[in-house]
Design an enzyme around this catalytic site. Structure first.
Site, PDB file in Angstrom:
ATOM      1  N   ASN A 127       0.772  -1.184  -0.222  1.00 59.11           N
ATOM      2  CA  ASN A 127       0.202  -0.100  -0.081  1.00 59.11           C
ATOM      3  C   ASN A 127       0.723   1.301   0.065  1.00 59.11           C
ATOM      4  O   ASN A 127       1.430   1.467   1.035  1.00 59.11           O
ATOM      5  CB  ASN A 127      -0.755  -0.052   1.343  1.00 59.11           C
ATOM      6  N   LYS A 166       3.234   0.889   3.326  1.00 62.66           N
ATOM      7  CA  LYS A 166       2.835  -0.222   4.425  1.00 62.66           C
ATOM      8  C   LYS A 166       2.725  -1.555   3.530  1.00 62.66           C
ATOM      9  O   LYS A 166       2.279  -1.578   2.321  1.00 62.66           O
ATOM     10  CB  LYS A 166       1.183   0.050   4.651  1.00 62.66           C
ATOM     11  N   ARG A 193      -2.137  -1.927  -3.692  1.00 65.17           N
ATOM     12  CA  ARG A 193      -3.435  -1.083  -3.514  1.00 65.17           C
ATOM     13  C   ARG A 193      -3.211   0.155  -4.665  1.00 65.17           C
ATOM     14  O   ARG A 193      -2.389   0.852  -4.577  1.00 65.17           O
ATOM     15  CB  ARG A 193      -3.587  -0.367  -2.247  1.00 65.17           C
ATOM     16  N   HIS A 199     -12.145   4.484  -1.335  1.00 69.53           N
ATOM     17  CA  HIS A 199     -12.281   3.883  -0.150  1.00 69.53           C
ATOM     18  C   HIS A 199     -12.922   2.604  -0.406  1.00 69.53           C
ATOM     19  O   HIS A 199     -13.521   1.965   0.608  1.00 69.53           O
ATOM     20  CB  HIS A 199     -12.769   4.598   1.208  1.00 69.53           C
ATOM     21  N   GLY A 204     -11.088   8.142   8.864  1.00 69.76           N
ATOM     22  CA  GLY A 204      -9.672   8.324   9.125  1.00 69.76           C
ATOM     23  C   GLY A 204      -9.329   9.678   8.840  1.00 69.76           C
ATOM     24  O   GLY A 204      -9.852  10.548   8.868  1.00 69.76           O
ATOM     25  N   GLY A 249      -8.301  10.508   5.808  1.00 72.28           N
ATOM     26  CA  GLY A 249      -9.271  10.586   4.718  1.00 72.28           C
ATOM     27  C   GLY A 249     -10.589  10.172   5.254  1.00 72.28           C
ATOM     28  O   GLY A 249     -10.533   9.238   6.031  1.00 72.28           O
ATOM     29  N   ARG A 293      -7.927  17.758   4.273  1.00 68.91           N
ATOM     30  CA  ARG A 293      -8.769  18.037   3.015  1.00 68.91           C
ATOM     31  C   ARG A 293     -10.112  18.800   3.536  1.00 68.91           C
ATOM     32  O   ARG A 293     -10.756  18.492   4.340  1.00 68.91           O
ATOM     33  CB  ARG A 293      -8.977  16.935   2.222  1.00 68.91           C
ATOM     34  N   MET A 303      -7.258  13.670  15.300  1.00 73.02           N
ATOM     35  CA  MET A 303      -8.656  13.736  16.046  1.00 73.02           C
ATOM     36  C   MET A 303      -8.407  13.603  17.561  1.00 73.02           C
ATOM     37  O   MET A 303      -8.974  14.535  18.391  1.00 73.02           O
ATOM     38  CB  MET A 303      -9.759  12.676  15.598  1.00 73.02           C
ATOM     39  N   GLY A 353      -9.823   5.079  11.662  1.00 78.85           N
ATOM     40  CA  GLY A 353      -9.102   5.225  12.833  1.00 78.85           C
ATOM     41  C   GLY A 353     -10.006   6.038  13.766  1.00 78.85           C
ATOM     42  O   GLY A 353     -10.203   5.647  15.001  1.00 78.85           O
ATOM     43  N   GLY A 395     -13.396   6.321  13.261  1.00 85.57           N
ATOM     44  CA  GLY A 395     -14.826   5.758  13.351  1.00 85.57           C
ATOM     45  C   GLY A 395     -14.754   4.583  14.265  1.00 85.57           C
ATOM     46  O   GLY A 395     -15.888   4.248  14.963  1.00 85.57           O
ATOM     47  N   GLU A 409      -8.304  -3.263   4.640  1.00 87.94           N
ATOM     48  CA  GLU A 409      -7.872  -3.184   3.382  1.00 87.94           C
ATOM     49  C   GLU A 409      -6.985  -4.099   2.932  1.00 87.94           C
ATOM     50  O   GLU A 409      -7.072  -4.698   1.794  1.00 87.94           O
ATOM     51  CB  GLU A 409      -7.653  -1.698   3.001  1.00 87.94           C
TER      52      GLU A 409
HETATM   53  P1  ADP Z   1      -5.566   7.072   7.466  1.00 88.61           P
HETATM   54  O1  ADP Z   1      -6.734   7.633   6.591  1.00 88.61           O
HETATM   55  O2  ADP Z   1      -4.297   7.777   7.343  1.00 88.61           O
HETATM   56  O3  ADP Z   1      -5.370   5.434   7.303  1.00 88.61           O
HETATM   57  P2  ADP Z   1      -6.551   6.285  10.003  1.00 88.61           P
HETATM   58  O4  ADP Z   1      -7.502   5.496   9.693  1.00 88.61           O
HETATM   59  O5  ADP Z   1      -5.296   5.732  10.776  1.00 88.61           O
HETATM   60  O6  ADP Z   1      -5.925   7.260   9.102  1.00 88.61           O
HETATM   61  O7  ADP Z   1      -7.212   7.388  11.256  1.00 88.61           O
HETATM   62  C1  ADP Z   1      -6.190   8.669  11.570  1.00 88.61           C
HETATM   63  C2  ADP Z   1      -7.294   9.207  12.528  1.00 88.61           C
HETATM   64  O8  ADP Z   1      -7.780   8.383  13.389  1.00 88.61           O
HETATM   65  C3  ADP Z   1      -6.428  10.375  13.170  1.00 88.61           C
HETATM   66  O9  ADP Z   1      -7.603  11.532  13.033  1.00 88.61           O
HETATM   67  C4  ADP Z   1      -6.391   9.881  14.621  1.00 88.61           C
HETATM   68  O10 ADP Z   1      -6.415  10.937  15.505  1.00 88.61           O
HETATM   69  C5  ADP Z   1      -7.750   9.097  14.878  1.00 88.61           C
HETATM   70  N1  ADP Z   1      -7.750   7.975  15.764  1.00 88.61           N
HETATM   71  C6  ADP Z   1      -6.673   6.987  15.830  1.00 88.61           C
HETATM   72  N2  ADP Z   1      -7.199   6.511  17.306  1.00 88.61           N
HETATM   73  C7  ADP Z   1      -7.913   7.121  17.773  1.00 88.61           C
HETATM   74  C8  ADP Z   1      -8.506   7.211  19.013  1.00 88.61           C
HETATM   75  N3  ADP Z   1      -8.223   6.148  19.934  1.00 88.61           N
HETATM   76  N4  ADP Z   1      -9.478   7.808  19.426  1.00 88.61           N
HETATM   77  C9  ADP Z   1      -9.848   8.961  18.497  1.00 88.61           C
HETATM   78  N5  ADP Z   1      -9.277   9.125  17.344  1.00 88.61           N
HETATM   79  C10 ADP Z   1      -8.324   8.302  16.915  1.00 88.61           C
END
Ligand code: ADP
Length: 365
Positions: free
Chosen positions: A6, A13, A63, A151, A180, A182, A211, A251, A295, A297, A346
């Site tokens: 990826n 990754k 990917r 996605h 996440g 994105g 974004r 977040m 992340g 969600g 994914e």
């Molecule tokens: P990507 O789209 O780069 O794969 P991720 O799915 O890893 O990103 O999501 C990253 C986001 O998820 C960041 O905003 C991060 O702060 C948030 N995040 C990850 N773990 C937690 C958590 N335990 N609580 C709240 N937000 C989280």
């Protein structure tokens, strides 16, 4: 063993699967900015870390963010497919070139290794024309200016997992949030994507980490007139969204900051997730279930509850305790809508899809 790659703009990754068993995974960051010089070096470094002998790798699967209109299924990478991915790079200048670097790096390292590509746009190939067409002159539409949606590997995995989780009774009308860095939402009717919040590029739709989500095109014209196309592209991809509103694209950092700006960024994120979510419910003609992945969600109960509360008019009610604990099933007994968290998967989806193409090839050969 199958190597899943990826490639992002500055990271790679890697995951290694033996059948459907994940054997090892790693991530190499900061390519070209202090870390490895290029994707080839990053791949070599990552494989050293994984400690999987290259001789055991039978194939690689990549990917690819944008498959355009032609590449709508996971497939073997032939010179024609590589050329098509390269052609799509003009549609996704920030997203396809890293995948091309990744697959070319694998080809240089192991010229005989079969390679496969799985596309983030593919799951949305089932969207009706009315959902994907921009009301632009025909000549522009013919160039490929349309909504594609992204996605898709994540959403495809969610459909598969929902079937596992609910014992096959897939919800008829599913609103799925991938939140996440994105972020997008997808309308899934009986397991098929019918609409997505993302459009021609992964810039559209929800407020994201860096974004802005949906903008009036006149805003883009104004920005280009003032700053030029290159700087605007940079701004819209890297310096907008939560980072611009709240001072961080992370977040967790926004929750910790507790400033009015951070609180506003969080409110903006949730408000627009719900606004786009409700629009997708119009495409679905109602709502039976919501899923959260990514992340944010999967981990952030506050964000989930703000979004679901705004969708309460559709009959969605969270079980506060289940939500706070991050359980799998989050709906209250009174909810007319099932609500689930589903872990993003994914890499496994790519491995599954590539594995199935490989078996088909064996059957043919
Ligand atoms: P990507 O789209 O780069 O794969 P991720 O799915 O890893 O990103 O999501 C990253 C986001 O998820 C960041 O905003 C991060 O702060 C948030 N995040 C990850 N773990 C937690 C958590 N335990 N609580 C709240 N937000 C989280």
């Amino acid at each position: 063993m199958l190597l899943v790659v990826n490639s992002g703009s500055s990271s790679v990754k890697l995951a290694v699967f033996d059948g459907m068993t994940l054997c090892a995974q790693t991530q190499v960051d900061r390519i070209g900015s202090g870390g490895p010089a290029d994707h080839g070096t990053a791949l070599t470094l990552g494989l050293e870390r994984l400690a999987v002998p290259a001789a055991r790798l039978q194939a690689a699967a990549h990917r690819v963010v944008h498959g355009g209109a032609a590449l709508t299924q996971t497939c073997r990478i032939t010179p024609e497919v590589e050329a098509e991915i390269a052609a799509c790079a003009s549609l996704a200048p920030l997203h396809n070139p890293p995948a091309l670097s990744g697959l070319r790096a694998v080809a240089r390292l192991w010229p005989a290794m079969p390679q496969y590509a799985a596309f983030d746009t593919a799951f949305h190939a089932t969207n009706p024309d009315v959902a994907t067409a921009y009301a632009l002159p025909l000549a522009e539409r013919d160039r490929g200016l349309r909504r594609y949606g992204f996605h898709g590997l994540s959403y495809d995995a969610i459909v598969r997992k929902m079937q596992e989780m609910t014992g096959n009774a897939l919800p008829k009308r599913l609103l799925s949030f991938h939140l996440g860095n994105g972020a997008s939402a997808c309308a899934i009717a009986e397991g098929r994507s019918v609409a997505s919040s993302m459009g021609f590029s992964p810039l559209d739709g929800l407020t994201m980490g860096t974004r802005p989500g949906s903008l009036d095109p006149a805003v883009v014209l104004d920005l280009v007139a003032r700053h030029g196309a290159e700087q605007t592209t940079q701004m819209l991809n890297r310096a907008s969204g939560l980072a611009a509103l709240g001072g961080s694209n992370d977040m967790r950092a926004l929750h910790a900051a507790g400033t009015p700006e951070a609180a506003f960024a969080i409110d903006h994120f949730c408000y627009w997730a719900a606004r786009h979510g409700a629009s997708l419910c119009a495409a679905l003609g109602g709502l039976d279930a919501i899923t959260f992945t990514g992340g944010i969600g999967e981990n952030d109960g506050i964000i989930r509850s703000k979004i679901v509360n705004q969708l309460a008019f559709l009959g969605a009610v969270l079980d506060g305790e289940a939500n706070a604990q991050g359980a799998t099933a989050l709906h209250a007994a009174t909810s007319r809508v099932a609500i689930w968290t589903v872990p993003a998967d994914e890499e496994r989806q790519i491995a599954m899809e590539a594995g199935s193409v490989m078996r088909q090839e064996e059957g043919l050969g």
